[in-house]
Write a protein that holds these residues in place. Structure first.
Motif: not given
Length: 405
Positions: A302-317
């Protein structure tokens, strides 16, 4: 003793299929999620039905024999609702309703109903209404089945057709009106976002019910509604947060889900502008869920569908306090070790290898490892701020320097 709130739950049965693309384990997991959705909507699941098929029956989704089993159970147990795990076509919904003679819903309809319950602001209500109208439009013919039951064409063809076309025009006009209303609100919200200044924007994203709102409450010390139900949060919430002496904006967004209705993805894209305009994403994951990696894939899609998949991301488990690995006996040569047997340390090693130091393991509810979380977010926000305002970096020293000695 049954509590009063349980007495009014609507009895429902769930129907799913097992195919070559959706094996038995996958089907069970989807039905588990569908049951949670049903509970969230105010229903009680009394039985599940599944059938192995090459593909869904184009007429009734499941085979006639299994459909008869469902019909008999519904009749014998006074069940009022049948819920299917996949989206039904207008023809399927119409045919099934005639056979079962109860309310027939599919996964899309159920999610739309939950969204309608949870929408608090006029913006969210408008988006939900738009999604409902777009879902309803191709299904209007089923609402005129009372005309079909009157045999004979003379005097009956025209009126029915006219009423359906009139309704279609009304719904199309309503859709156009709602889209214009959303455009107007979008412009107002764009102005509001523009008035927030140049502060760094951080957005919480993730699957539904992973603890985003709980984490928001802990970090921002605010009272965002949090509940152990799917889609507890529907309206985007934005708070100003200060870690040590560094301010930034933190937004909590609607949770994602597998098989998210197309209508909702489209109508809620504007709500997800907070994600699109964020400088940093905190992708919150419920590590205690046995299929959390599939949840990650769904969110990334879904992030890809809203053009946001390339943003800096921290995975918070999140929810490490609730994580339990399946017992594994290394002396038993017949059992192969799988990811279900991983300890938390093994998951940490796995994800550190994938994303480096952009993986954090916390419990927002029990406030475990929150200092590590705050330090990592502080470092990332500070780096973005220094890049944006290179001459102001002296205002924000390293995180360790701000801690008491």
């Amino acid at each position: 003793m049954i509590e009063k709130k349980d007495i009014d739950l609507e009895k429902a049965v769930l129907i799913g299929i097992i195919t070559k693309d959706q094996n038995e384990d996958k089907s069970k997991e989807y039905l588990d999620e569908l049951e949670f959705l049903t509970y969230t909507a105010g229903g009680e699941v009394v039985k599940r039905f599944t059938q192995k098929m090459e593909r869904p029956d184009p007429r009734t989704f499941i085979g006639s024999g299994k459909m008869e089993d469902v019909r008999r159970f519904i009749q014998d147990n006074e069940v009022g609702t049948a819920i299917f795990d996949d989206e039904l076509s207008a023809a399927q919904e119409r045919n099934i309703s005639k056979i079962l003679n109860v309310k027939v819903l599919d996964r899309t309809n159920l999610i739309l109903d939950i969204f309608a319950q949870r929408a608090q602001t006029s913006y969210a209500r408008t988006q939900v209404e738009l999604a409902q109208c777009e879902y309803l439009l191709p299904r209007l013919r089923g609402m005129w089945t009372h005309l079909e039951r009157q045999k004979g064409g003379i005097g009956m063809r025209g009126p029915g057709e006219t009423e359906i076309e009139t309704d279609r025009r009304i719904v199309r006009d309503k859709i156009a009106l709602l889209k214009e209303r959303i455009k107007t609100i979008d412009k107002q919200m764009a102005v509001q976002r523009g008035n927030r200044g140049k502060m760094v924007r951080v957005a919480l994203v993730g699957y539904t019910n992973v603890g985003k709102s709980t984490l928001m409450n802990v970090i921002s010390k605010s009272e965002v509604f949090a509940e152990n139900k799917l889609f507890a949060t529907l309206d985007t919430t934005v708070r100003k947060v200060v870690i040590q002496n560094l301010p930034f904006l933190l937004s909590d967004t609607v949770g994602f889900i597998r098989k998210l209705p197309t209508q909702l993805v489209e109508s809620f894209k504007s709500t997800l502008d907070e994600v699109r305009e964020a400088d940093l994403l905190l992708h919150v994951v419920d590590i205690s869920h046995p299929n959390f990696e599939e949840h990650i894939e769904s969110v990334n899609k879904i992030l890809g569908e809203i053009d946001s998949s390339d943003k800096p991301t921290i995975m918070v488990f999140n929810k490490i306090d609730a994580y339990e690995a399946e017992p594994f006996d290394e002396t038993d040569l017949e059992i192969e070790k799988t990811e279900q047997h991983y300890t938390l340390d093994e998951w940490k090693s796995t994800w550190m290898a994938k994303v480096g130091n952009n993986a954090l393991f916390i419990s927002a509810l029990n406030k475990k490892n929150l200092d590590d979380f705050k330090k990592r977010v502080y470092d990332e926000v500070r780096e973005i701020h220094v890049t944006r305002f290179p001459y102001n970096h002296f205002l924000y020293p390293d995180y360790d320097d701000t801690l008491p000695s």
